[in-house]
Enzyme design. Structure first.
Site, PDB file in Angstrom:
ATOM      1  N   SER A 406       0.824  -1.215   0.000  1.00 22.11           N
ATOM      2  CA  SER A 406       0.000   0.000   0.000  1.00 22.11           C
ATOM      3  C   SER A 406       0.852   1.258   0.000  1.00 22.11           C
ATOM      4  CB  SER A 406      -0.996  -0.006   1.155  1.00 22.11           C
ATOM      5  OG  SER A 406      -0.474  -0.599   2.285  1.00 22.11           O
ATOM      6  N   HIS A 427      -2.885  -2.680  -5.923  1.00 18.49           N
ATOM      7  CA  HIS A 427      -3.207  -2.351  -4.534  1.00 18.49           C
ATOM      8  C   HIS A 427      -4.706  -2.470  -4.297  1.00 18.49           C
ATOM      9  CE1 HIS A 427      -3.513   0.844  -1.163  1.00 18.49           C
ATOM     10  NE2 HIS A 427      -3.436  -0.362  -0.671  1.00 18.49           N
ATOM     11  N   GLU A 439      -5.950   0.151  -7.086  1.00 20.25           N
ATOM     12  CA  GLU A 439      -4.929   1.061  -7.634  1.00 20.25           C
ATOM     13  C   GLU A 439      -3.935   0.219  -8.424  1.00 20.25           C
ATOM     14  OE1 GLU A 439      -4.108   4.936  -4.898  1.00 20.25           O
ATOM     15  OE2 GLU A 439      -3.592   3.046  -3.989  1.00 20.25           O
ATOM     16  N   ASN A 477      -3.659   6.529  -0.314  1.00 19.59           N
ATOM     17  CA  ASN A 477      -3.104   6.612   1.036  1.00 19.59           C
ATOM     18  C   ASN A 477      -2.234   7.860   1.226  1.00 19.59           C
ATOM     19  OD1 ASN A 477      -4.429   4.429   2.013  1.00 19.59           O
ATOM     20  ND2 ASN A 477      -2.728   2.984   1.784  1.00 19.59           N
TER      21      ASN A 477
END
Ligand code: CAA
Length: 696
Positions: A406, A427, A439, A477
């Site tokens: 991540s 991801h 992702e 993130n």
């Protein structure tokens, strides 16, 4: 006559065949053609009935959404439908594929409706921030009653032909060719001497407690207004004569058309479709994927394996020991049982998958056959490097090696292999078989064909895939870290986690950031903070209350306590009384005198941090377009769909004002609040983020 409608005749029946691929949207040319077709049929000697039928994939997918927000063009859909319904001829709709929104409203304006068993109907306008604006709120309840009608229009769900038949929406279901079925049905009706049957002349249904229904639906929509306004329009269908009810509906429709929510929802509709459509991948053929390997069978690995199994792919999952392998199999079994409960698979398919399609192994050599392998092991670069060295050793040439990391650097991971062009990040978001976002992290050396395969796999798994470049946290993130920092700083300055959660839940987020942290597990953020401190990236005013919670063994929902106490069950959270004293201790240590924050200021700062970081992510090319950020936040982070995404929201509230706010906050912390160069440029050029989406 418009070339979108073909006019033909069979005996006494005139046939209007709609030809507007791909989905027969009711564009101006189609409306014009239908109107002309009705005129022609009525003037055509011997014609006693009209059949309306679609060619290709659908009856009608509804109004042409690309015309929304532009000046409305004649003939208007409600007038056209009234005109069809008022025809002295018998009008029949033959439906196949979807009949949605204005498409179903056209059918409701016909006197009889026949459909093939696979047909689906619905009034999905609420998903565009609207309500059915061409008589749907007036005609549907006359067929279904208020409760069922409201359910159809406030949920926007697609209903199968059988259910629609039970509800009284469809008269007859018949398998076969829609045009031939329609002709035969119209002929039967003529032979039987069936009368015209305008829905508008049917008696209105019984009333309900309108105010209670309005309030209940408003509360359920977390701030979305369109579903609640369906109640008021249906109320008009019961309380007013038909023509007056139509006017009331139209009035509400036009009011909703002017709202920011309509803009946000329509942005989401088109962005959801554009996000996987990358100019750089045009004409690039993905590799074939049938068999995937998954490394690690924890929550994430088991979720990824489940998603792949549900998509019909073969899965070989690798764990370190037989016991860990069994635990992984048990997790997957639980996920699949959930899918049976939700009717996604049958009990038989569940058993088949577990006995035949899933293989759990403990030896890397068993992965020599897979087309794609996704690593989902512990987030540690050294561990990942070892895994990739093994994969490089055993996987066949052409196999794609993916990491589910991540935040770690995909380029560094790729460099440990002899085939960096075959490496990329995939991801997933937990639980991976449920969350829609994927992702696709493209490294320096990732081959375009490998990226295209990532998107193809995303599509197979039913995901919304977003292309991301390499940086700490990629798109989602990285932006999360920024708005979480803004929230943490507001807490040090005087806000409570509960004020912040409440303000953002009022804004429309499914959950506030502290409730989300409890759900995800506080240990995740703890690990990230420890890493960032070790790398010298701690915030200037570093809070420790969140660490203290973890040190005391409170990791959120999974331990029963975090920012909230879940002793009464996961759905009945109450603030954990230990948290505020921990925060006060931090403020005292840092010499901060707390001040109060309004909900408005909380939202403004939180959103300013989110938009500023999003603009940096786009400006640096980590996200290719603003819409990629918007879809990431919508599908992975609970951002309210009716606001379109953070950058659409920013366009709507105005970039100049936002930049002013950011600059004023920068006086407190110039590093954190440094304005994104892209945002400054857009303001200087008087442009919006959406202008960048349009460039493609
Ligand atoms: N208007 C314009 N374009 C539309 C459209 C519409 N109503 N519906 C679909 N399209 C376009 C899509 O944008 C897409 O275009 P690209 O290929 O250029 O990306 C193309 O048609 C195919 O659509 P999908 O990729 O979504 O195909 P699908 O098979 O997955 O789904 C669908 C088909 C179920 C019809 C889906 O597109 C859909 O749900 N469309 C929207 C339906 C809708 O909301 N209708 C109500 C309109 S509002 C209304 O009718 C108001 C009123 O009362 C007057």
């Amino acid at each position: 006559m418009s070339d979108k409608i073909a006019y033909s005749r069979q005996g006494d029946i005139a046939i209007l065949t709609v030809q507007n691929p791909p989905v027969n949207a009711l564009s101006q040319a189609v409306r014009q053609g239908l109107s002309e077709g009705m005129d022609r049929a009525e003037a055509d000697d011997g014609v006693r009935a009209v059949l309306i039928v679609g060619e290709g994939r659908a009856f009608f997918a509804g109004a042409d959404i690309t015309e929304f927000g532009k000046p409305p063009l004649e003939p208007h859909l409600p007038d056209l439908i009234n005109r069809i319904e008022a025809s002295p001829l018998l009008v029949v709709a033959s439906m196949h594929g979807v009949s949605l929104g204005g498409g179903l409203e056209v059918a409701l304006g016909c006197h009889y409706r026949i459909a093939v068993p696979s047909a689906k109907v619905g009034l999905p306008e609420v998903h565009l921030g609207l309500l059915p604006g061409a008589g749907g709120t007036q005609r549907l309840p006359r067929l279904t009653g208020v409760e069922a009608g409201l359910n159809v229009m406030t949920t926007g769900r697609h209903i199968g032909a059988q259910k629609a038949h039970e509800l009284g929406i469809i008269d007859v279901i018949e398998d076969g060719d829609p045009k031939q079925n329609g002709i035969a049905y119209a002929q039967r009706l003529l032979d039987e001497g069936a009368a015209r049957r305008p829905v508008s002349e049917m008696p209105p249904p019984a009333p309900i407690d309108w105010d209670a229904a309005f309030e209940a639906i408003l509360a359920k929509g977390r701030g979305q207004i369109a579903p609640a306004w369906c109640v008021r329009a249906v109320q008009a269908s019961v309380e007013k004569p038909f023509a007056e009810g139509l006017k009331a509906e139209r009035h509400i429709f036009y009011d909703l058309m002017q709202t920011d929510q309509r803009q946000g929802m329509i942005h989401a509709f088109f962005s959801e479709r554009a996000v996987g459509n990358l100019p750089e991948l045009k004409g690039i053929k993905p590799r074939g994927i049938q068999h995937i390997g998954v490394i690690g069978g924890g929550t994430m690995g088991a979720g990824i394996a489940t998603a792949a199994l549900l998509a019909g792919l073969e899965v070989t999952l690798l764990e370190m020991s037989a016991e860990a392998g069994q635990a992984a199999r048990d997790r997957i079994e639980r996920n699949l049982s959930g899918a049976v409960k939700r009717s996604k698979i049958t009990p038989n398919q569940h058993d088949q998958i577990l006995t035949h399609t899933l293989v759990v192994v403990t030896n890397y050599d068993k992965l020599s056959d897979v087309d794609l392998v996704i690593e989902a092991v512990f987030e540690d670069m050294d561990v990942k490097k070892k895994v990739f060295a093994e994969l490089d050793r055993v996987c066949k040439p052409g196999a794609i090696l993916a990491s589910n990391t991540s935040y770690l650097d995909i380029d560094k991971i790729a460099a440990t292999t002899s085939r960096p062009s075959d490496v990329l990040g995939l991801h997933f978001f937990s639980p991976a078989h449920v969350m829609k976002l994927l992702e696709i992290v493209v490294g320096d050396k990732t081959a375009p064909e490998v990226t295209a395969t990532g998107f193809a796999v995303g599509k197979m798994l039913g995901k919304i895939s977003v292309r991301a470049g390499v940086c700490d946290g990629f798109i989602g993130n990285r932006i999360l870290a920024s708005y979480r920092t803004a929230a943490d700083q507001m807490i040090l300055d005087g806000a409570s986690p509960y004020d912040i959660d409440e303000a953002l839940e009022d804004f429309g987020f499914a959950m506030g950031p502290f409730a989300v942290a409890d759900l995800a597990g506080l240990d995740i953020g703890w690990a990230v903070r420890k890493r960032k401190r070790a790398e010298g990236h701690a915030p200037k005013r570093d809070a420790t209350y969140a660490d203290k919670l973890c040190e005391d063994g409170h990791f959120g929902q999974k331990t029963g306590k975090g920012y909230y106490d879940y002793a009464g069950g996961l759905k009945t959270r109450v603030p954990n009384p230990d948290v505020l004293p921990m925060i006060e201790a931090d403020r005292a240590r840092l010499g901060i005198t707390p001040r109060s924050f309004t909900h408005e200021e909380i939202v403004r700062r939180y959103m300013a941090a989110m938009v500023n970081e999003s603009a940096k992510v786009v400006g640096e090319g980590i996200a290719r377009r603003p819409l990629d950020v918007d879809m990431t936040l919508l599908f992975g982070y609970g951002f309210p769909r009716y606001r379109g995404g953070p950058l659409k929201w920013a366009d709507i509230v105005g970039l100049e004002d936002l930049l002013k706010d950011i600059k004023s906050y920068a006086a407190e912390d110039p590093d954190f609040w440094a304005p994104a160069p892209l945002l400054e440029r857009l303001v200087a050029d008087n442009k919006t983020f959406d202008d960048l989406n349009k460039k493609g």
